[in-house]
Scaffold this motif. Sequence first.
Motif, PDB file in Angstrom:
ATOM      1  N   LYS A 139       0.829  -1.214   0.000  1.00  0.00           N
ATOM      2  CA  LYS A 139       0.000   0.000   0.000  1.00  0.00           C
ATOM      3  C   LYS A 139       0.860   1.260   0.000  1.00  0.00           C
ATOM      4  CE  LYS A 139      -4.032  -1.981   2.259  1.00  0.00           C
ATOM      5  NZ  LYS A 139      -4.852  -1.995   3.490  1.00  0.00           N
ATOM      6  N   LEU A 140       1.894   1.273   0.827  1.00  0.00           N
ATOM      7  CA  LEU A 140       2.752   2.458   0.889  1.00  0.00           C
ATOM      8  C   LEU A 140       3.509   2.672  -0.420  1.00  0.00           C
ATOM      9  CD1 LEU A 140       4.112   2.250   4.524  1.00  0.00           C
ATOM     10  CD2 LEU A 140       2.810   4.136   3.540  1.00  0.00           C
ATOM     11  N   LEU A 141       4.025   1.605  -0.994  1.00  0.00           N
ATOM     12  CA  LEU A 141       4.748   1.743  -2.262  1.00  0.00           C
ATOM     13  C   LEU A 141       3.818   2.200  -3.379  1.00  0.00           C
ATOM     14  CD1 LEU A 141       7.122  -1.345  -2.101  1.00  0.00           C
ATOM     15  CD2 LEU A 141       7.695   1.061  -1.682  1.00  0.00           C
ATOM     16  N   LYS A 142       2.590   1.699  -3.365  1.00  0.00           N
ATOM     17  CA  LYS A 142       1.597   2.129  -4.353  1.00  0.00           C
ATOM     18  C   LYS A 142       1.277   3.617  -4.167  1.00  0.00           C
ATOM     19  CE  LYS A 142      -2.811   0.662  -6.278  1.00  0.00           C
ATOM     20  NZ  LYS A 142      -3.911  -0.307  -6.166  1.00  0.00           N
ATOM     21  N   LYS A 143       1.185   4.040  -2.919  1.00  0.00           N
ATOM     22  CA  LYS A 143       0.922   5.452  -2.618  1.00  0.00           C
ATOM     23  C   LYS A 143       2.057   6.333  -3.131  1.00  0.00           C
ATOM     24  CE  LYS A 143       0.530   8.538   1.369  1.00  0.00           C
ATOM     25  NZ  LYS A 143       0.537   8.589   2.838  1.00  0.00           N
ATOM     26  N   TYR A 144       3.288   5.910  -2.904  1.00  0.00           N
ATOM     27  CA  TYR A 144       4.438   6.699  -3.351  1.00  0.00           C
ATOM     28  C   TYR A 144       4.501   6.766  -4.878  1.00  0.00           C
ATOM     29  CZ  TYR A 144       5.992   6.457   1.510  1.00  0.00           C
ATOM     30  OH  TYR A 144       6.084   6.566   2.866  1.00  0.00           O
ATOM     31  N   ALA A 146       1.808   6.659  -6.815  1.00  0.00           N
ATOM     32  CA  ALA A 146       0.721   7.570  -7.182  1.00  0.00           C
ATOM     33  C   ALA A 146       1.115   9.035  -6.974  1.00  0.00           C
ATOM     34  CB  ALA A 146      -0.535   7.241  -6.382  1.00  0.00           C
ATOM     35  N   LEU A 147       1.992   9.276  -6.003  1.00  0.00           N
ATOM     36  CA  LEU A 147       2.469  10.642  -5.751  1.00  0.00           C
ATOM     37  C   LEU A 147       3.529  11.077  -6.761  1.00  0.00           C
ATOM     38  CD1 LEU A 147       2.766  10.579  -1.839  1.00  0.00           C
ATOM     39  CD2 LEU A 147       1.058  11.823  -3.211  1.00  0.00           C
ATOM     40  N   GLY A 148       3.953  10.135  -7.589  1.00  0.00           N
ATOM     41  CA  GLY A 148       4.950  10.451  -8.606  1.00  0.00           C
ATOM     42  C   GLY A 148       6.381  10.451  -8.103  1.00  0.00           C
ATOM     43  N   LEU A 149       6.602   9.832  -6.951  1.00  0.00           N
ATOM     44  CA  LEU A 149       7.955   9.779  -6.403  1.00  0.00           C
ATOM     45  C   LEU A 149       8.797   8.779  -7.197  1.00  0.00           C
ATOM     46  CD1 LEU A 149       7.153   9.718  -2.582  1.00  0.00           C
ATOM     47  CD2 LEU A 149       7.834  11.674  -3.959  1.00  0.00           C
ATOM     48  N   VAL A 150       9.956   9.227  -7.650  1.00  0.00           N
ATOM     49  CA  VAL A 150      10.869   8.372  -8.409  1.00  0.00           C
ATOM     50  C   VAL A 150      12.308   8.624  -7.973  1.00  0.00           C
ATOM     51  CG1 VAL A 150       9.381   8.173 -10.450  1.00  0.00           C
ATOM     52  CG2 VAL A 150      11.009  10.051 -10.297  1.00  0.00           C
ATOM     53  N   GLY A 151      13.177   7.702  -8.331  1.00  0.00           N
ATOM     54  CA  GLY A 151      14.611   7.871  -8.104  1.00  0.00           C
ATOM     55  C   GLY A 151      14.986   8.115  -6.658  1.00  0.00           C
ATOM     56  N   GLU A 152      15.883   9.065  -6.473  1.00  0.00           N
ATOM     57  CA  GLU A 152      16.403   9.372  -5.134  1.00  0.00           C
ATOM     58  C   GLU A 152      15.318   9.893  -4.197  1.00  0.00           C
ATOM     59  OE1 GLU A 152      19.392   8.579  -3.865  1.00  0.00           O
ATOM     60  OE2 GLU A 152      19.682   7.597  -5.803  1.00  0.00           O
ATOM     61  N   GLU A 153      14.374  10.637  -4.745  1.00  0.00           N
ATOM     62  CA  GLU A 153      13.270  11.148  -3.923  1.00  0.00           C
ATOM     63  C   GLU A 153      12.458   9.988  -3.337  1.00  0.00           C
ATOM     64  OE1 GLU A 153       9.757  14.491  -4.368  1.00  0.00           O
ATOM     65  OE2 GLU A 153      10.245  13.284  -6.131  1.00  0.00           O
ATOM     66  N   ARG A 154      12.206   8.984  -4.153  1.00  0.00           N
ATOM     67  CA  ARG A 154      11.468   7.801  -3.696  1.00  0.00           C
ATOM     68  C   ARG A 154      12.286   7.019  -2.658  1.00  0.00           C
ATOM     69  NH1 ARG A 154       7.320   4.346  -5.710  1.00  0.00           N
ATOM     70  NH2 ARG A 154       7.682   2.157  -5.220  1.00  0.00           N
ATOM     71  N   LYS A 155      13.572   6.802  -2.938  1.00  0.00           N
ATOM     72  CA  LYS A 155      14.442   6.087  -1.998  1.00  0.00           C
ATOM     73  C   LYS A 155      14.489   6.794  -0.649  1.00  0.00           C
ATOM     74  CE  LYS A 155      17.552   3.932  -5.331  1.00  0.00           C
ATOM     75  NZ  LYS A 155      18.924   3.897  -5.850  1.00  0.00           N
ATOM     76  N   LYS A 157      12.204   8.833   0.678  1.00  0.00           N
ATOM     77  CA  LYS A 157      10.908   8.692   1.333  1.00  0.00           C
ATOM     78  C   LYS A 157      10.767   7.298   1.940  1.00  0.00           C
ATOM     79  CE  LYS A 157       6.742  10.212   2.255  1.00  0.00           C
ATOM     80  NZ  LYS A 157       6.528  11.180   3.317  1.00  0.00           N
ATOM     81  N   ILE A 158      11.185   6.289   1.195  1.00  0.00           N
ATOM     82  CA  ILE A 158      11.119   4.916   1.698  1.00  0.00           C
ATOM     83  C   ILE A 158      12.000   4.756   2.935  1.00  0.00           C
ATOM     84  CG2 ILE A 158      11.828   2.532   1.164  1.00  0.00           C
ATOM     85  CD1 ILE A 158      10.769   3.080  -1.715  1.00  0.00           C
ATOM     86  N   SER A 159      13.205   5.289   2.901  1.00  0.00           N
ATOM     87  CA  SER A 159      14.121   5.155   4.047  1.00  0.00           C
ATOM     88  C   SER A 159      13.608   5.900   5.283  1.00  0.00           C
ATOM     89  CB  SER A 159      15.523   5.637   3.679  1.00  0.00           C
ATOM     90  OG  SER A 159      15.555   7.034   3.533  1.00  0.00           O
ATOM     91  N   GLU A 160      12.777   6.908   5.082  1.00  0.00           N
ATOM     92  CA  GLU A 160      12.232   7.696   6.193  1.00  0.00           C
ATOM     93  C   GLU A 160      10.917   7.136   6.731  1.00  0.00           C
ATOM     94  OE1 GLU A 160      11.877  11.535   4.391  1.00  0.00           O
ATOM     95  OE2 GLU A 160      13.992  12.025   4.683  1.00  0.00           O
TER      96      GLU A 160
END
Length: 188
Positions: A139-144, A146-155, A157-160
């Motif tokens: 669910k969280l990965l799907k949400k990220y 949908a928010l358009g998070l990619v690359g370093e920004e996504r990494k 957010k995931i680490s946080e």
Amino acid sequence: MIIAETDAVQTLYNEGVTFDHYTQNMTKGHDRYKMATESISEYVEELNLDELRHTLRFLIIGQLDCTDCAVAIPAFTTLADNIPEWEYRIVYKNEVQEKYDFKEVFGVGGKQTTPQILILDSDLRFITRWWDKSLSKKKLLKKYTALGLVGEERKKKISETPELNIRFEAKMVINEILSLVKKAVYYL
């Protein structure tokens, strides 16, 4: 999809390898493996495993280079090793594909997903399965996404995100598997 290929499940289980084989040959996710094992070793001490002491077999389908496998497989085997009535074998996706149409026999939503943990009765008949990642992580990965998070920004957010911590993920995997096992035992 219900796995109707009883012969495939039985054949693969009988040809499966041990957890030691997996640990000696895995190529990715060593840190994830270690954290998952430590987390579940501690967590198992908190669980009441008595209601799970039924003869069950498990067929684990994994990959040696899969980081999701590096969390789910050691988490599950750490739990299973505390329940003497449970036995499991591991097969690798590439080996399954040599004998069967993976997508047709073990596909999930049209995908060739690993890891998969198939819950079987004592006669190796398929009951149900768990696959991929915990529902909370999906669910969280799907949400990220949908928010358009990619690359370093996504990494970043995931680490946080605490719920995406490997130790938390390992516990969520175990909780989902325990829920499936309890349902399976109820219907046996």
